[in-house]
Write a protein that holds these residues in place. Structure first.
Motif, PDB file in Angstrom:
ATOM      1  N   LYS A   1      -7.878  13.024  -2.472  1.00 16.00           N
ATOM      2  CA  LYS A   1      -8.202  12.171  -3.609  1.00 16.00           C
ATOM      3  C   LYS A   1      -8.480  10.722  -3.213  1.00 16.00           C
ATOM      4  O   LYS A   1      -9.030   9.964  -4.001  1.00 16.00           O
ATOM      5  CB  LYS A   1      -7.059  12.211  -4.631  1.00 16.00           C
ATOM      6  N   PHE A   2      -8.056  10.340  -1.993  1.00 20.47           N
ATOM      7  CA  PHE A   2      -8.255   8.941  -1.605  1.00 20.47           C
ATOM      8  C   PHE A   2      -8.846   8.752  -0.219  1.00 20.47           C
ATOM      9  O   PHE A   2      -9.284   7.653   0.127  1.00 20.47           O
ATOM     10  CB  PHE A   2      -6.942   8.160  -1.695  1.00 20.47           C
ATOM     11  N   VAL A   3      -8.908   9.815   0.591  1.00 18.26           N
ATOM     12  CA  VAL A   3      -9.320   9.642   1.986  1.00 18.26           C
ATOM     13  C   VAL A   3     -10.763   9.163   2.102  1.00 18.26           C
ATOM     14  O   VAL A   3     -11.123   8.475   3.077  1.00 18.26           O
ATOM     15  CB  VAL A   3      -9.109  10.951   2.771  1.00 18.26           C
ATOM     16  N   ASN A   4     -11.623   9.476   1.134  1.00 13.95           N
ATOM     17  CA  ASN A   4     -13.026   9.045   1.219  1.00 13.95           C
ATOM     18  C   ASN A   4     -13.176   7.534   1.072  1.00 13.95           C
ATOM     19  O   ASN A   4     -14.239   6.981   1.350  1.00 13.95           O
ATOM     20  CB  ASN A   4     -13.868   9.754   0.159  1.00 13.95           C
ATOM     21  N   HIS A   5     -12.109   6.850   0.643  1.00 17.69           N
ATOM     22  CA  HIS A   5     -12.145   5.392   0.526  1.00 17.69           C
ATOM     23  C   HIS A   5     -11.711   4.702   1.819  1.00 17.69           C
ATOM     24  O   HIS A   5     -11.772   3.473   1.909  1.00 17.69           O
ATOM     25  CB  HIS A   5     -11.245   4.929  -0.622  1.00 17.69           C
ATOM     26  N   ILE A   6     -11.249   5.482   2.811  1.00 15.89           N
ATOM     27  CA  ILE A   6     -10.798   4.923   4.078  1.00 15.89           C
ATOM     28  C   ILE A   6     -11.950   5.002   5.070  1.00 15.89           C
ATOM     29  O   ILE A   6     -12.337   6.083   5.510  1.00 15.89           O
ATOM     30  CB  ILE A   6      -9.557   5.658   4.605  1.00 15.89           C
ATOM     31  N   LYS A   7     -12.515   3.862   5.415  1.00 17.06           N
ATOM     32  CA  LYS A   7     -13.755   3.793   6.187  1.00 17.06           C
ATOM     33  C   LYS A   7     -13.482   3.509   7.660  1.00 17.06           C
ATOM     34  O   LYS A   7     -13.682   2.406   8.162  1.00 17.06           O
ATOM     35  CB  LYS A   7     -14.669   2.715   5.607  1.00 17.06           C
ATOM     36  N   ILE A   8     -12.975   4.499   8.376  1.00 24.87           N
ATOM     37  CA  ILE A   8     -12.787   4.393   9.815  1.00 24.87           C
ATOM     38  C   ILE A   8     -13.370   5.636  10.466  1.00 24.87           C
ATOM     39  O   ILE A   8     -13.549   6.671   9.811  1.00 24.87           O
ATOM     40  CB  ILE A   8     -11.302   4.238  10.213  1.00 24.87           C
TER      41      ILE A   8
ATOM     42  N   ALA B   1       0.781  -1.239   0.000  1.00 25.88           N
ATOM     43  CA  ALA B   1       0.000   0.000   0.000  1.00 25.88           C
ATOM     44  C   ALA B   1       0.815   1.293   0.000  1.00 25.88           C
ATOM     45  O   ALA B   1       0.234   2.370   0.100  1.00 25.88           O
ATOM     46  CB  ALA B   1      -0.936  -0.001   1.211  1.00 25.88           C
ATOM     47  N   ALA B   2       2.144   1.224  -0.119  1.00 26.52           N
ATOM     48  CA  ALA B   2       2.947   2.455  -0.158  1.00 26.52           C
ATOM     49  C   ALA B   2       2.680   3.240  -1.438  1.00 26.52           C
ATOM     50  O   ALA B   2       2.165   2.707  -2.430  1.00 26.52           O
ATOM     51  CB  ALA B   2       4.430   2.112  -0.042  1.00 26.52           C
TER      52      ALA B   2
ATOM     53  N   TRP C   1      -6.081   2.335  -4.959  1.00 31.02           N
ATOM     54  CA  TRP C   1      -5.141   2.613  -3.870  1.00 31.02           C
ATOM     55  C   TRP C   1      -5.884   2.893  -2.573  1.00 31.02           C
ATOM     56  O   TRP C   1      -5.481   2.437  -1.498  1.00 31.02           O
ATOM     57  CB  TRP C   1      -4.247   3.793  -4.245  1.00 31.02           C
ATOM     58  N   GLY C   2      -6.996   3.604  -2.676  1.00 30.21           N
ATOM     59  CA  GLY C   2      -7.790   3.903  -1.488  1.00 30.21           C
ATOM     60  C   GLY C   2      -8.271   2.649  -0.787  1.00 30.21           C
ATOM     61  O   GLY C   2      -8.295   2.573   0.445  1.00 30.21           O
ATOM     62  N   LYS C   3      -8.653   1.632  -1.559  1.00 30.25           N
ATOM     63  CA  LYS C   3      -9.099   0.373  -0.959  1.00 30.25           C
ATOM     64  C   LYS C   3      -7.962  -0.319  -0.221  1.00 30.25           C
ATOM     65  O   LYS C   3      -8.164  -0.916   0.844  1.00 30.25           O
ATOM     66  CB  LYS C   3      -9.667  -0.546  -2.039  1.00 30.25           C
ATOM     67  N   ARG C   4      -6.762  -0.234  -0.766  1.00 29.10           N
ATOM     68  CA  ARG C   4      -5.605  -0.834  -0.081  1.00 29.10           C
ATOM     69  C   ARG C   4      -5.299  -0.074   1.209  1.00 29.10           C
ATOM     70  O   ARG C   4      -5.037  -0.683   2.251  1.00 29.10           O
ATOM     71  CB  ARG C   4      -4.383  -0.831  -0.996  1.00 29.10           C
ATOM     72  N   LEU C   5      -5.342   1.249   1.123  1.00 30.45           N
ATOM     73  CA  LEU C   5      -5.094   2.041   2.319  1.00 30.45           C
ATOM     74  C   LEU C   5      -6.182   1.820   3.358  1.00 30.45           C
ATOM     75  O   LEU C   5      -5.913   1.870   4.573  1.00 30.45           O
ATOM     76  CB  LEU C   5      -5.002   3.523   1.954  1.00 30.45           C
ATOM     77  N   ASN C   6      -7.397   1.577   2.911  1.00 28.64           N
ATOM     78  CA  ASN C   6      -8.485   1.298   3.846  1.00 28.64           C
ATOM     79  C   ASN C   6      -8.169   0.061   4.687  1.00 28.64           C
ATOM     80  O   ASN C   6      -8.360   0.060   5.910  1.00 28.64           O
ATOM     81  CB  ASN C   6      -9.787   1.089   3.074  1.00 28.64           C
ATOM     82  N   LYS C   7      -7.657  -0.972   4.056  1.00 28.70           N
ATOM     83  CA  LYS C   7      -7.288  -2.184   4.788  1.00 28.70           C
ATOM     84  C   LYS C   7      -6.183  -1.878   5.806  1.00 28.70           C
ATOM     85  O   LYS C   7      -6.208  -2.369   6.940  1.00 28.70           O
ATOM     86  CB  LYS C   7      -6.835  -3.265   3.815  1.00 28.70           C
TER      87      LYS C   7
END
Length: 247
Positions: free
Chosen positions: A213-220, A166-167, A181-187
């Motif tokens: 650009k990717f934070v909305n894919h991180i579901k915490i 995920a880097a 990438w967002g989905k990987r960072l979410n994990k």
């Protein structure tokens, strides 16, 4: 106090003079490409070039992208295996004659953000995550640093470390779009969030400039914010490490 701060990365070595009382750069940032291969002697020569550029004869704080213990590399990180077991401050001081304080690069970025940026006056557990060639981390409790954490090296599937999955460098090499990438960072963030239950995540490194650009894919539920100093946080924090003799 004015100190030269140097941030060593897998692709570039950046430096500037820093006012450690205000966190402001007092010169333009100077960047030199990280030598390939990034062996100790070659990196030391590049540090000499940085010293010469600023005509600097004072103390130097250096953010370094490997696991460290009192300035000694525990592995080669994303540089070169020859760094393992090397006392970084001695290698650099023997080359340039300056006194060095060596701090993990993500810890350095976190020091800057906790003192002057997104983490200032924040209580509880704050985690700095840097997304670049690898994934770095800096963990703070009520503003105090727990040094040398390596949360990019927690394991993913089949014993693979998360930073290999995920880097930001992986995003580039695999040409991932922001959703992929967002989905990987979410994990990744869900995993760290479960382990440590922090009050705040701060994202630094080159990716901090494109957090939106990717934070909305991180579901915490834990808030995630960009480092206010963006890619200069490592330089500022490195200079602070020299000022306070954090090694």
């Amino acid at each position: 106090m004015i100190v030269l701060g140097i941030d060593i990365g897998g692709t570039g070595i950046k430096g500037a003079l820093v006012d450690t009382k205000t966190g402001n750069l007092t010169t333009e940032r100077h960047r030199i490409a990280t030598p390939k291969p990034a062996k100790p002697e070659k990196v030391a020569k590049t540090i000499q070039k940085m010293i010469n550029h600023f005509e600097w004869d004072g103390p130097v704080g250096c953010g370094f992208p490997t696991p460290l213990q009192h300035g000694k590399c525990l592995t080669g990180g994303n540089l070169h295996e020859d760094w393992k077991g090397t006392q970084v401050d001695l290698v650099f001081s023997e080359k340039t004659g300056n006194e060095y304080s060596i701090v993990n690069d993500a810890d350095a970025a976190g020091l800057a953000e906790m003192s002057f940026g997104a983490g200032k006056d924040k209580k509880g557990t704050v985690i700095m995550i840097t997304l670049g060639t690898g994934i770095g981390s800096g963990v703070f409790l009520d503003g105090k640093l727990l040094p040398n954490t390596e949360l990019g090296h927690v394991l993913y599937k089949n014993g693979e470390v998360f930073e290999k999955y995920a880097a930001d460098s992986v995003r580039k090499s695999e040409k991932l779009n922001r959703k992929e990438w967002g989905k990987r960072l979410n994990k990744y963030f869900k995993h760290i969030d479960l382990i440590l239950s922090p009050d705040l995540f701060i994202v630094g490194g080159g990716a901090s400039k494109k957090l939106g650009k990717f934070v909305n894919h991180i579901k915490i539920d834990t808030p995630i914010v960009a480092a206010e100093a963006e890619n200069e946080a490592g330089i500022i924090g490195a200079a602070m490490a020299a000022n306070f003799q954090i090694k």
